[in-house]
Every structure is written in structure tokens, then in C-alpha cells.
Motif scaffolding. Sequence first.
Motif, PDB file in Angstrom:
ATOM      1  N   ALA A 315       0.832  -1.211   0.000  1.00 49.85           N
ATOM      2  CA  ALA A 315       0.000   0.000   0.000  1.00 49.85           C
ATOM      3  C   ALA A 315       0.860   1.252   0.000  1.00 49.85           C
ATOM      4  O   ALA A 315       0.518   2.245  -0.638  1.00 49.85           O
ATOM      5  CB  ALA A 315      -0.911  -0.018   1.227  1.00 49.85           C
ATOM      6  N   GLY A 317       3.439   1.694  -1.507  1.00 53.42           N
ATOM      7  CA  GLY A 317       4.071   1.887  -2.808  1.00 53.42           C
ATOM      8  C   GLY A 317       5.309   1.041  -3.023  1.00 53.42           C
ATOM      9  O   GLY A 317       6.038   1.226  -3.998  1.00 53.42           O
ATOM     10  N   GLN A 319       7.439  -1.648  -4.418  1.00 47.20           N
ATOM     11  CA  GLN A 319       7.287  -2.433  -5.642  1.00 47.20           C
ATOM     12  C   GLN A 319       7.341  -3.934  -5.323  1.00 47.20           C
ATOM     13  O   GLN A 319       8.072  -4.341  -4.407  1.00 47.20           O
ATOM     14  CB  GLN A 319       8.415  -2.093  -6.621  1.00 47.20           C
ATOM     15  CG  GLN A 319       8.304  -0.721  -7.249  1.00 47.20           C
ATOM     16  CD  GLN A 319       7.159  -0.614  -8.262  1.00 47.20           C
ATOM     17  OE1 GLN A 319       6.604  -1.618  -8.707  1.00 47.20           O
ATOM     18  NE2 GLN A 319       6.788   0.605  -8.604  1.00 47.20           N
ATOM     19  N   VAL A 407      -5.203  -5.474  -1.314  1.00 42.56           N
ATOM     20  CA  VAL A 407      -6.509  -5.376  -0.644  1.00 42.56           C
ATOM     21  C   VAL A 407      -6.755  -6.627   0.204  1.00 42.56           C
ATOM     22  O   VAL A 407      -7.113  -6.547   1.386  1.00 42.56           O
ATOM     23  CB  VAL A 407      -7.648  -5.194  -1.686  1.00 42.56           C
ATOM     24  CG1 VAL A 407      -9.007  -5.191  -0.996  1.00 42.56           C
ATOM     25  CG2 VAL A 407      -7.438  -3.908  -2.458  1.00 42.56           C
TER      26      VAL A 407
ATOM     27  N   ASN B  51     -10.290   1.886  -1.196  1.00 41.82           N
ATOM     28  CA  ASN B  51      -9.314   1.039  -1.900  1.00 41.82           C
ATOM     29  C   ASN B  51      -9.124   1.505  -3.336  1.00 41.82           C
ATOM     30  O   ASN B  51      -8.009   1.498  -3.856  1.00 41.82           O
ATOM     31  CB  ASN B  51      -9.761  -0.425  -1.887  1.00 41.82           C
ATOM     32  CG  ASN B  51      -9.549  -1.065  -0.523  1.00 41.82           C
ATOM     33  OD1 ASN B  51      -8.754  -0.573   0.280  1.00 41.82           O
ATOM     34  ND2 ASN B  51     -10.269  -2.135  -0.240  1.00 41.82           N
ATOM     35  N   LEU B  56      -5.443   0.673  -4.765  1.00 44.03           N
ATOM     36  CA  LEU B  56      -5.214  -0.709  -4.323  1.00 44.03           C
ATOM     37  C   LEU B  56      -6.149  -1.642  -5.091  1.00 44.03           C
ATOM     38  O   LEU B  56      -5.899  -2.837  -5.191  1.00 44.03           O
ATOM     39  CB  LEU B  56      -5.491  -0.835  -2.810  1.00 44.03           C
ATOM     40  CG  LEU B  56      -4.585  -0.029  -1.886  1.00 44.03           C
ATOM     41  CD1 LEU B  56      -5.106  -0.061  -0.454  1.00 44.03           C
ATOM     42  CD2 LEU B  56      -3.167  -0.561  -1.932  1.00 44.03           C
ATOM     43  N   ASP B  57      -7.195  -1.086  -5.616  1.00 44.37           N
ATOM     44  CA  ASP B  57      -8.195  -1.862  -6.346  1.00 44.37           C
ATOM     45  C   ASP B  57      -8.635  -1.016  -7.543  1.00 44.37           C
ATOM     46  O   ASP B  57      -8.519   0.212  -7.513  1.00 44.37           O
ATOM     47  CB  ASP B  57      -9.381  -2.139  -5.400  1.00 44.37           C
ATOM     48  CG  ASP B  57     -10.133  -3.381  -5.810  1.00 44.37           C
ATOM     49  OD1 ASP B  57      -9.769  -3.978  -6.846  1.00 44.37           O
ATOM     50  OD2 ASP B  57     -11.085  -3.764  -5.096  1.00 44.37           O
ATOM     51  N   ARG B  76      -0.116  -3.058 -12.124  1.00 45.69           N
ATOM     52  CA  ARG B  76       0.279  -3.299 -10.731  1.00 45.69           C
ATOM     53  C   ARG B  76       1.487  -2.445 -10.309  1.00 45.69           C
ATOM     54  O   ARG B  76       1.469  -1.805  -9.258  1.00 45.69           O
ATOM     55  CB  ARG B  76       0.599  -4.789 -10.606  1.00 45.69           C
ATOM     56  CG  ARG B  76       0.747  -5.286  -9.203  1.00 45.69           C
ATOM     57  CD  ARG B  76       1.141  -6.758  -9.232  1.00 45.69           C
ATOM     58  NE  ARG B  76       1.461  -7.210  -7.895  1.00 45.69           N
ATOM     59  CZ  ARG B  76       0.570  -7.702  -7.055  1.00 45.69           C
ATOM     60  NH1 ARG B  76      -0.683  -7.827  -7.413  1.00 45.69           N
ATOM     61  NH2 ARG B  76       0.935  -8.084  -5.841  1.00 45.69           N
ATOM     62  N   ALA B  80       1.650   0.881  -7.870  1.00 43.91           N
ATOM     63  CA  ALA B  80       2.527   0.934  -6.687  1.00 43.91           C
ATOM     64  C   ALA B  80       3.339   2.222  -6.700  1.00 43.91           C
ATOM     65  O   ALA B  80       3.464   2.910  -5.682  1.00 43.91           O
ATOM     66  CB  ALA B  80       3.440  -0.280  -6.658  1.00 43.91           C
ATOM     67  N   ARG B  83       1.070   5.189  -5.911  1.00 44.80           N
ATOM     68  CA  ARG B  83       0.773   5.242  -4.465  1.00 44.80           C
ATOM     69  C   ARG B  83       1.962   5.833  -3.710  1.00 44.80           C
ATOM     70  O   ARG B  83       1.807   6.675  -2.837  1.00 44.80           O
ATOM     71  CB  ARG B  83       0.490   3.827  -3.913  1.00 44.80           C
ATOM     72  CG  ARG B  83      -0.850   3.266  -4.295  1.00 44.80           C
ATOM     73  CD  ARG B  83      -1.217   2.078  -3.406  1.00 44.80           C
ATOM     74  NE  ARG B  83      -0.282   0.969  -3.501  1.00 44.80           N
ATOM     75  CZ  ARG B  83      -0.365  -0.003  -4.392  1.00 44.80           C
ATOM     76  NH1 ARG B  83      -1.345  -0.018  -5.276  1.00 44.80           N
ATOM     77  NH2 ARG B  83       0.507  -0.984  -4.395  1.00 44.80           N
TER      78      ARG B  83
END
Lengths: 413, 231
Positions: A315, A317, A319, A407, B51, B56-57, B76, B80, B83
Motif C-alpha cells: 500500500a 508503494g 514495488q 486489498v 481502496n 489498491l483496487d 500493478r 505501486a 501510491r
Amino acid sequence: MKTLKIALRNLLRYQRRTLLTTLLITLGVVAMLLFVSAAGSFKSMMVGQITDSMLGHLQIHKKGYVSSIDSLPLTMNMKAKMVEKVEQELEQIESVSAWSPRLKFGAMFSNFKETTSIRLNGILPDKEIAACPDLPKRILGDQPETFLPEGSIILPELIAKGLKVKAGDSIVLVATNRDGSVNGMNFTVNAILEGLSGPGGRDGYIHLKDAQQLLRTDSGEISEIALRLDNPDKEKAVLQQLQKTLGKMQNQQGKPAFEIHSWEKLSPFANIANMIDLMTLFIKIMLAAIVLISVMNVMVMAVYERVREIGTLAAMGTQPRTILGLFITEGFLLGVLGSIIGVAISLLLTVILQYAEITFNFGRQSGLVLEPHLQLADVLFASAIVIMAAVLASLQPAWKAAQLNPVDALRAN
Amino acid sequence: MQIVQAENLVKSYQVGEQQVTAIEQANFTINQGAFVSFVGPSGSGKSTLLNMLGCLDQPSSGRLLINQTDTSTLNRSQAAQFRGEHIGFIFQDFNLIPVLTVEENIEYPLLMVQNRPLAERRARVNSLMEAVGISEQAKKFPNQLSGGQKQRVAIARALASQAKLVLADEPTANLDHATAFRIIDLMKQMRDDYATTFIFSTHDSKIMNAAESLFILEDGKVSEQKNGDAK
């Protein structure tokens, strides 16, 4: 460095689990290194004895001699011209540090009361000692003033004991030459030689000139030439070189004139040495299996217990490759830790074993002292196996961690 | 300036043979520097929406722009990275990394995600620790802190990467009321100091009053309501 620090702290977080896994890896490393050092010591001692006091590193014969060596056929000896050619070739090879011509034959041995058969080597003492420097070490009791003066015999232990002969006694040798004529000569026993396992291990030695006189030959014929190399590791290279030169020489019938053998082809101990190598391989495979299973187990548990934490990292970030790296580093550290402790304990135990001077018997030899030594190559190889297996074992759990859906991971309890 | 733009946002799940819609055609915007709360009963879709906002989703359909980037198209790895650069998270259970000290937890996004130089990391971490009032706990590990202290660390960590948007899922659920209000006040203070947008979810009516805007979630539908009680 940052990954390393986090991985190390994670290992310390589960101290008991890390300790148990490290202990298991350590045990594996210690078992392997002790086996390798003890078996290696036994192997190198036996190989050293065989090559340095009996066979030499390589031997050259007339083609076909070795297959009929049991009967020591005088008809299969190399003629003087052949010997000359061999010596010319040997002069060219720097790695050959010495060679010794031998005239081998069978004879009857008598102490004037009893008679038995004996296998003999007619040698030039200086050349023989240069090719087999440990031969004098096989002499039982005090060393004679001169190793093998003309008119003397160095007698194998078995015959000396059987016929109750000792140094200084007179004996008679009777031999039949290649023409069938019989000749006998008196000799003085100069020394008694310790028996060794393998071919030539129970042979007697007389001076080459005496052998030629006993066999009534002045043609300069020789049964074999034993070679010593400046470095045993060059054995294969020199063998190949000799096979390219001497091995290609032909006799008048157009057939190969010489055959060249390494000590492995002549001594049955080579099979034992191969068995030791095979057992070492199995031990290495077992070590890799121990590391794989134990590290994989601990890493699977680590991922299972830290799913939520992995979700948090993702979450923020982080990788997937960084998460993969974190878990692989944990496995790597377990391998490194187990290797370091294992090597340290192995070194300590090796030193203790050296001081303990454990003796063992092999064949007819008794009281051989085990002198285990850890080679740097063995230590590096064992460490490499352990670390590679540990990293390999971490791959699947680490991959699973890196691929976790953030999640789902954050929702985990 | 709008930090969040949701257009016809839909999130549905397949549960067995049934299609369950958690968010239904949501359209809303949130301005930069806002202090808003998603409210609604359990299962109303608060966490699902957070999320998606947190990358995240991904939405099943519709567009979700965060800081002008359409996050529904990110893979993905890109998600990341996004975020790490733009979004901070505060969790109900704090979710601090147990093997890292307070200062290391705050430093984590700067070091492991953004790979910032040491001097910059030090300065940022020290300033944030001071801002949230946990400088004295710098060398402590999370298990040595109280719930309120842990959430302060989490707030500092969320702000460490200079995120434009901080998402807090029930940030006060595990705290007593007095501490919860202090944390909400701190979040507001941080919003003022760092011009960061704070979005938090809660079902605590007292806490939700602190928000300047409320997004009410009911049966997957989102409606905005200005909060006159906001202080």
C-alpha cells in the motif's frame, strides 16, 4: 543495505525459529565438511602412499604388458631402443620431474630352509627414490646405511615374517629367464619393507644390475617406467601429451608400441577413491535438501504470518520486486548465517580431530593416522551450496509475497 | 483544484453466481486540501471506495482521476509507484512495521519507495516527528507505544512521501474518544500545515462531525453533504 537491515531484523524477530533453522543448516554444513575433510584426508593419504611409494603418477609399458602383468612376462619387456625413445620423450616434458625404469620378474626365494615365490623389481635406487620418494619410509625398523646396494635385497614384510628372515640374513633367489634357463644368486637382506594394498605392494626390490645378472640379460630391457610429476594435478595433461607422442608410436608390425596408464588405471584403490567422491556427492545433495526444506518451511511460515504487513508495504508503494527482495534476503541471510557458524564449528572440530590423532586400519596397514584438513575449495563449495539452496528455497514464498493482492493482504488477520 | 474526480464509478464483485455491486455509478469530486469523511454503515462500500481511491483496487467501470491521472488504467507496478508518490495511508490497526523504530517507520516510504538522499530523509522525518509530537519516541519500536502514539506515527508516515492525498480507513476505531479527537485534530492540523487532502472513513457520528464534507454511502450509492458542524 536497507533491505539487509530489515531482513536481518525480521529474522531476529522470530528468534527461536531462526535459531532452529540455522542450527539445522549448521549441522548439515558440519556433517558435510567433516566427512569431506576426513574422507579427503583418507583419500589423499592413500593416493599419496600409492603414488609416492609404489606406482608413481604414471607408468609406461610395452603395449599389452598391463593386461598380463600378473605373470610378469619377460617377453613383454621394452627393448633398450624403446626405453631410449621413451626417455627422449620424457626429457621434453617439464612436468615430469623424475622417472624410474624397473625390470619386473618372478623368482623363487629361499632362506636355505624354506622356499617361496617372490615378485621382484630390479631398480636403480637413486632413480626409484626420485620417482617414489616415500619408498624408504616403508622400511620397517632402522633405515639401512645405503638404500639398496648391489648384492642386497629389500624384502617384503609378508615373506620376511613367513620365512623368519631379518635384515643382514643371507638368502638365495632363483629365477628363470625368457629363454628358460635357470640361475641363482645369493643376496643379503638389506631391509624389510612394509606391505601396501594394491599391485606391487608386496614386491621385493633388488638392484637393476643384479636383476639383469640373475636373468642373464644385458640387452637393457625394462618392464616398466614409473613417472613422477612435479604436480599431481597435471596428471591428465601429461597423460594426454604422452598418448599423443608415445601412444602413437608403432612397432615394426605397425601396431602401437607403448601403453601409458595413470595410477588410477593400475590400482584398485582408484575405485575406493571414486566411491568416496560419490559418497561426498550424496552428502552434498543431502545438505542441499536439508537447507531447501528447512529454509522453505521457515519462509513459507514467515510469509503466512506477515500477510498484512506485506499488504501495508504494498500500500505504501513498495514495488513487488522490493518485497521479493526482502524475503529472498531473509533466506540468503539464513544460508550465510548457517554457513558461517557451520564452517567455524567444522574448523574447530577438524583441529580437535587432528589433535586426537585417530588411527585406522586399511588392508594390511594398521595404525594409519587420520589427518583431516579443510580445503578452502571445500569450504567455499559447501557455503555456495547452502547459500544457493537457501535463496532457491526462498524464491517461491518470496514470489507469493510479492504477488499478494494488497486489498486481500490488508484484510488478513 | 480537484484532487479526486470520480465519473460513473462502478465496482462489482462476483460472489458465487451472483453479481454484487458495491459502488454504483458514483460521481463526485474532492478538492485539493479538503478534509472529508466517507460515512455509512458496515458493508456500505466505504472501504471499497477507499481502496479504489488508494489505487489498491480498480473500478469495474467508470473513470477515477487522482491528481489528474486516470488510475483505472494503471498496472500493478505503475499503481505501486503512483501510491508511493501521491498517496499516504492510515489504517485502523496502525499497521506499523514492527521491526522498524518510529523514525524508521516514517523514513520507510522515503527510503524504500522514493529512494531519497539521507539528508533529505533525516530532515523530513525529524520535522514530521516534531509535527505529530513523537520526537521523544523516535528510537522506540511500535510495541513500546500506546495506540494514540502509534496512530501519530502512522500519520507522520503517511505524510512522509509528501503525498497529495491521505486515505484513512477508520483511523480512530481502535482509540478511545479523547485520543480519537486528538488524532482527528492532528490530521486537520497536518492538512493545514502540509496542504494535503485527508479522506477518512468512519461510522462514529462524533468523529464524522469533524469533517468539512461528508460523503454518505448507502447501498453502493454515494451522495455528498456539506457538514455544518465541522470545526
